[in-house]
Write an enzyme that holds these catalytic residues in place. Sequence first.
Site, mmCIF file in Angstrom:
data_model
loop_
_atom_site.group_PDB
_atom_site.id
_atom_site.type_symbol
_atom_site.label_atom_id
_atom_site.label_comp_id
_atom_site.label_asym_id
_atom_site.label_seq_id
_atom_site.Cartn_x
_atom_site.Cartn_y
_atom_site.Cartn_z
ATOM 1 C CG HIS A 470 -1.792 1.173 1.368
ATOM 2 N ND1 HIS A 470 -3.136 1.142 1.060
ATOM 3 C CD2 HIS A 470 -1.536 2.452 1.746
ATOM 4 C CE1 HIS A 470 -3.651 2.342 1.253
ATOM 5 N NE2 HIS A 470 -2.705 3.157 1.673
ATOM 6 C CD GLU A 471 1.484 3.619 3.668
ATOM 7 O OE1 GLU A 471 1.653 4.673 3.019
ATOM 8 O OE2 GLU A 471 0.448 3.386 4.317
ATOM 9 C CG HIS A 474 0.221 6.251 -0.736
ATOM 10 N ND1 HIS A 474 -0.828 6.870 -1.364
ATOM 11 C CD2 HIS A 474 -0.301 5.669 0.377
ATOM 12 C CE1 HIS A 474 -1.938 6.665 -0.656
ATOM 13 N NE2 HIS A 474 -1.648 5.934 0.394
ATOM 14 C CG HIS A 477 0.338 8.709 -7.204
ATOM 15 N ND1 HIS A 477 -0.791 9.097 -6.517
ATOM 16 C CD2 HIS A 477 0.175 9.179 -8.458
ATOM 17 C CE1 HIS A 477 -1.591 9.760 -7.338
ATOM 18 N NE2 HIS A 477 -1.027 9.828 -8.515
HETATM 19 ZN ZN ZN Z 1 -2.895 5.220 1.883
#
Ligand code: ZN
Length: 682
Positions: A470-471, A474, A477
């Site tokens: 998940h991290e 990010h 991105h």
């Molecule tokens: Zn998040």
Amino acid sequence: MTVSNPLLQDFDLPPYSAIRPEHVEPAISQILADNRQAIDQLLATAHAEPSWQGLVLALDELNARLGRAWSPVSHLNAVCNSSEIRAAYEACLPRLSEYFTEMGQNKPLFEAYAALAASPQAGGFDVAQKTILEHALRDFRLSGIDLPVAEQQRYGAIQMKLSELTSKFSNQLLDATQAWSKHISAEAALAGLSDSAKAQMQQAAQARQLEGWLITLEFPSYYAVMTYADDRALREELYAAYCTRASDQGPHAGQFDNGPLMAEILDLRQELARLLGFANYAELSLASKMAESSEQVLQFLRDLALRSKPFAARDLQALQRFAAAQGCSELQSWDLGYYGEKLRQQRYSIAQEQVRAWFPIDKVLSGLFAIVQKLYGIQIKELSGFDTWHADVRLFEITENGQPLGRFFFDLYARANKRGGAWMDGARDQRRNACGQLISPVANLVCNFTPAVNGQPALLTHDEVTTLFHEFGHGLHHLLTEVEHAGASGINGVAWDAVELPSQFMENWCWEPEGLALISAHFETGEPLPQDMLDKMLAAKNFQSGLGMLRQLELSLFDFELHAAHGDGRSVLQVVESIRAEVAVMRPPAYNRFANGFAHIFAGGYAAGYYSYKWAEVLSADAFSLFEEQGVLNGETGRAFRQAILARGGSQEPMALFVDFRGREPSIDALLRHSGLVEEVA
Ligand code: ZN
């Protein structure tokens, strides 16, 4: 002082080991003073005929200098908190708040932006530049540019107070977490826990010169007890300590109480919204989000709640029956994790603890890197010889065809004086400066995983692996952006309810056989995750997903209602109650004060925005469904996702980017299917 202050130097990566609390205030004061002067000068010359370079790029440069000094300070405050760094950090908050309010209400600056946006040259700007100008004008309005002077001043005072209160919320939560611990001197009290969990607790005890074991409220310790401790009274005691942190209840009742802060924060947010012409803070929050109205958000959440509730009720019944058969006739909140895990083991013969052996940290990292290398055509290598804030920290570089794209720090393990949770922080934004030089992005990726113990490598649970993915989503991105304007590069300018798209999207690979094959290898034998374990994990994927979904919806509805219905006379607790009456299938004990630790909405950026997780999950699940159709390691689909979403940051509205990738608007079907919330046809 100025010469030797490391925060005022022009560094590539922050000189962490040289930064002292006494450097912070002088550096920030100096930069704010310099920036104010530079902006006055800039407006004196650029006011009549503003250009992109003379206005936007010049301001980006000033912001970057401020960010270069402030980013390491706020990072240290989060990951190496001490009373000295905290004091230095807090002393700067009002000055920064004042500065940003001043910028947001600077009429000549606003007029220069408006003139630039209306100028003939703006017609030739690229789409990112146009979006940046449009958002800048919107943000001036949301900073009170149109208000009479007295109201502008009130706006500034509210912002300053809010920045103080939200920081205090965060500190009291950290202090309350650190304040409680339980010393165990007889091992029998820890029956049910794994050897590695007990070894962690022994380490924690030794760190305080104690014999035996020490249970703390740091997540790995809390999780181990709640999931595995056979001693029900111990679970209850820990549960009570955890869910009353920073409140008027529990073992430290009143000592770090966030309750009064929360009431004040909510009042001030409401006043801020009214000042700007919105009915409430939820409406203000939506002014810069993808969702169009409060009605749309509420309808979305309530529809999902309605669909999930029967599944959640069934999950709970199954758990109650199972616990009753084990002699626990009245299932309580502190039994959910424990019997949930036992039921999972019975149904799927797989334990969270057992799979750890297949997820040693280095295998997980190399597998994660292999996946994104295949998908996006990039390379990742570890760097050495850098300055750091803790010995555990590692630094990596992403390259493409030998060209460096960006770097990221990993700070993965839980420890004292580090904030809980996991997050990505864009430490430096990509941008092309006025000299034409491309500044590459840097990210800090922070987690709170179970550290290595007893000479073994750190072994992750599958939940921890998912958090890492998940991290990292990010991070990608932020790092794979191709936007060269600071205002829209990485996650800058991305509507908050779309920001969880790349992160939740990455989680999918933790559940794909092809992904799991790359990230798993037994830490002793090196064997990949056996097929039968994999089958069991996949079968168990949606175990209790109805309960999980409903819990997220309860939090989302609570947050939204709290900000949308403020002023109707209800207290925070009463709002909690009314949401539970509507959606919950089980009530926690009356002393539960989870809201007092809900940092996302009281100290983070998720106020009236917690719904973003579910909102963006519709996007991420639907985006992933194209990989399900075309192959989960399909590099062509990966490149298309990179180009449409990761590369373009905040340069366009998220719906346009999504449609560009998927060829149509998002549908909720993939999310329902992935979450197991559809009736199976035989
Ligand atoms: Zn998040």
